[in-house]
Write a protein that holds these residues in place. Structure first.
Motif, PDB file in Angstrom:
ATOM      1  N   LEU A   1       2.829   3.504 -19.504  1.00  0.00           N
ATOM      2  CA  LEU A   1       2.370   2.796 -18.311  1.00  0.00           C
ATOM      3  C   LEU A   1       1.049   2.099 -18.571  1.00  0.00           C
ATOM      4  N   ARG A   2       0.138   2.781 -19.244  1.00  0.00           N
ATOM      5  CA  ARG A   2      -1.163   2.174 -19.553  1.00  0.00           C
ATOM      6  C   ARG A   2      -0.988   0.898 -20.383  1.00  0.00           C
TER       7      ARG A   2
ATOM      8  N   ALA B   1       2.123  -2.813  -8.767  1.00  0.00           N
ATOM      9  CA  ALA B   1       0.679  -2.977  -8.978  1.00  0.00           C
ATOM     10  C   ALA B   1       0.302  -4.455  -8.938  1.00  0.00           C
ATOM     11  N   GLN B   2       1.158  -5.290  -9.494  1.00  0.00           N
ATOM     12  CA  GLN B   2       0.901  -6.735  -9.455  1.00  0.00           C
ATOM     13  C   GLN B   2       1.035  -7.263  -8.029  1.00  0.00           C
TER      14      GLN B   2
ATOM     15  N   LEU C   1       8.791   3.187 -14.330  1.00  0.00           N
ATOM     16  CA  LEU C   1       7.582   2.530 -14.837  1.00  0.00           C
ATOM     17  C   LEU C   1       7.576   1.034 -14.543  1.00  0.00           C
ATOM     18  N   THR C   2       8.705   0.391 -14.728  1.00  0.00           N
ATOM     19  CA  THR C   2       8.744  -1.057 -14.492  1.00  0.00           C
ATOM     20  C   THR C   2       8.434  -1.393 -13.038  1.00  0.00           C
ATOM     21  N   ASP C   3       8.888  -0.534 -12.129  1.00  0.00           N
ATOM     22  CA  ASP C   3       8.613  -0.765 -10.709  1.00  0.00           C
ATOM     23  C   ASP C   3       7.150  -0.502 -10.375  1.00  0.00           C
TER      24      ASP C   3
ATOM     25  N   CYS D   1      -5.287   1.967   0.404  1.00  0.00           N
ATOM     26  CA  CYS D   1      -4.233   2.722  -0.272  1.00  0.00           C
ATOM     27  C   CYS D   1      -2.858   2.141   0.009  1.00  0.00           C
ATOM     28  N   CYS D   2      -2.048   2.112  -1.026  1.00  0.00           N
ATOM     29  CA  CYS D   2      -0.651   1.716  -0.895  1.00  0.00           C
ATOM     30  C   CYS D   2       0.180   2.776  -1.609  1.00  0.00           C
ATOM     31  N   SER D   3       0.892   3.605  -0.849  1.00  0.00           N
ATOM     32  CA  SER D   3       1.671   4.689  -1.441  1.00  0.00           C
ATOM     33  C   SER D   3       3.133   4.292  -1.555  1.00  0.00           C
ATOM     34  N   LEU D   4       3.682   4.484  -2.739  1.00  0.00           N
ATOM     35  CA  LEU D   4       5.105   4.241  -2.971  1.00  0.00           C
ATOM     36  C   LEU D   4       5.918   5.522  -2.873  1.00  0.00           C
TER      37      LEU D   4
END
Length: 301
Positions: free
Chosen positions: A254-255, A226-227, A219-221, A210-213
């Motif tokens: 986002l999708r 994700a990349q 959306l751009t962030d 897991c990586c929580s922001l």
């Protein structure tokens, strides 16, 4: 007549946000789209809300937690909202918010509350802590808050203590970091982070990486993160107060921006049901479904 935010029985928009959990932007959108709430303006042009309007907003929030949509609720008078609340209460009897736990909340007793969490953690594990205590307790506290048995400081105290305890539990929990790699966050207008943290606990208990922001990410962030994280899944949480149309638009945008190999998981009381069935999107209606979602992902990969 001079009208100011200090006038008796009038609350400014920041106070209404604190008391109801509704974002300022949501209140403004509802005012424009549905004609409620109907604040007056002070001499500086700032919105002021009567106590009656705030109480009605609290009723609406409680019903939204049960799956009702704001467009329907905002058209109902207070007596019909009360009737819906009464019907909901008849199907739900609080069983957790009593005895020592209720006393700890009202007394803001940090140690007593942590002992309760720790006991359940040792007996039930991380997943049991969430599904058998925290999730149902959230509902009970919402009921108590609506009845006036708990105040805003009590609810905030509970939320802060839960988040502190869960973060501590995660820090000491072994994380094998197995796939899927899940990026957790919310859309920029969603500031509620407890649900997000509960999801992280459930996924970590399944061994997922897991990586929580945290909440409120543009959306751009989200796409960029994700990349960077090489995410297999982006998981978003929505509180009941989040406008359904706004959620749907944000999710579709986002999708469209994420690579097709990255799945989008959506959950929370405000997750729009209409997103179900869209390619690359999984709607998770109950937090207890997360282990099955992880198992299904691993089977497919």
């Amino acid at each position: 007549m001079n009208i100011t935010a200090s006038s008796p029985s009038l609350l400014n928009i920041a106070a209404v946000e604190r008391e109801t959990g509704l974002l300022k932007d949501t209140l403004r959108v509802w005012e424009r789209r549905y004609g409620f709430p109907t604040p007056i303006r002070d001499d500086a042009g700032e919105r002021l809300y009567t106590r009656e309007q705030v109480d009605r907003l609290r009723l609406i929030c409680r019903l939204m937690d049960q799956g009702w949509r704001p467009g329907k609720l905002l058209a109902l008078p207070p007596d019909e909202l009360d009737a819906l609340i009464a019907a909901d209460r008849s199907t739900h009897t609080p069983t957790l918010l009593s005895g020592e736990l209720a006393a700890a909340l009202r007394a803001h007793d940090v140690d007593a509350l942590r002992r309760t969490f720790q006991t359940v953690l040792l007996e039930k594990g991380l997943k049991g802590l969430i599904t058998e205590l925290i999730a149902p307790l959230n509902v009970d506290i919402g009921e108590a808050w609506l009845r006036g048995d708990l105040g805003v400081p009590d609810e905030h105290f509970y939320t802060e203590q839960v988040q502190t305890f869960l973060r501590g539990a995660l820090a000491s929990y072994p994380r094998p970091g197995k796939p899927p790699r899940v990026l957790l966050t919310t859309l920029p207008e969603e500031e509620h982070g407890l649900g997000l943290l509960m999801v992280e606990v459930m996924l970590s208990a399944e061994g997922a990486h897991c990586c929580s922001l945290g909440p409120r990410m543009p959306l751009t962030d989200i796409v960029r993160a994700a990349q960077t994280a090489d995410a297999d899944v982006v998981a978003l949480s929505f509180s009941a107060a989040f406008p359904a149309r706004q959620a749907l638009e944000g999710l579709r945008a986002l999708r469209a921006s994420l690579p097709p190999t990255v799945e989008l998981w959506v959950g929370g009381a405000g997750a729009p049901a209409r997103i179900r069935g869209e390619p690359g999107v999984s709607l998770i209606r109950d937090i207890a479904e997360l282990p099955l979602g992880v198992s299904d992902w691993r089977t497919r990969h």
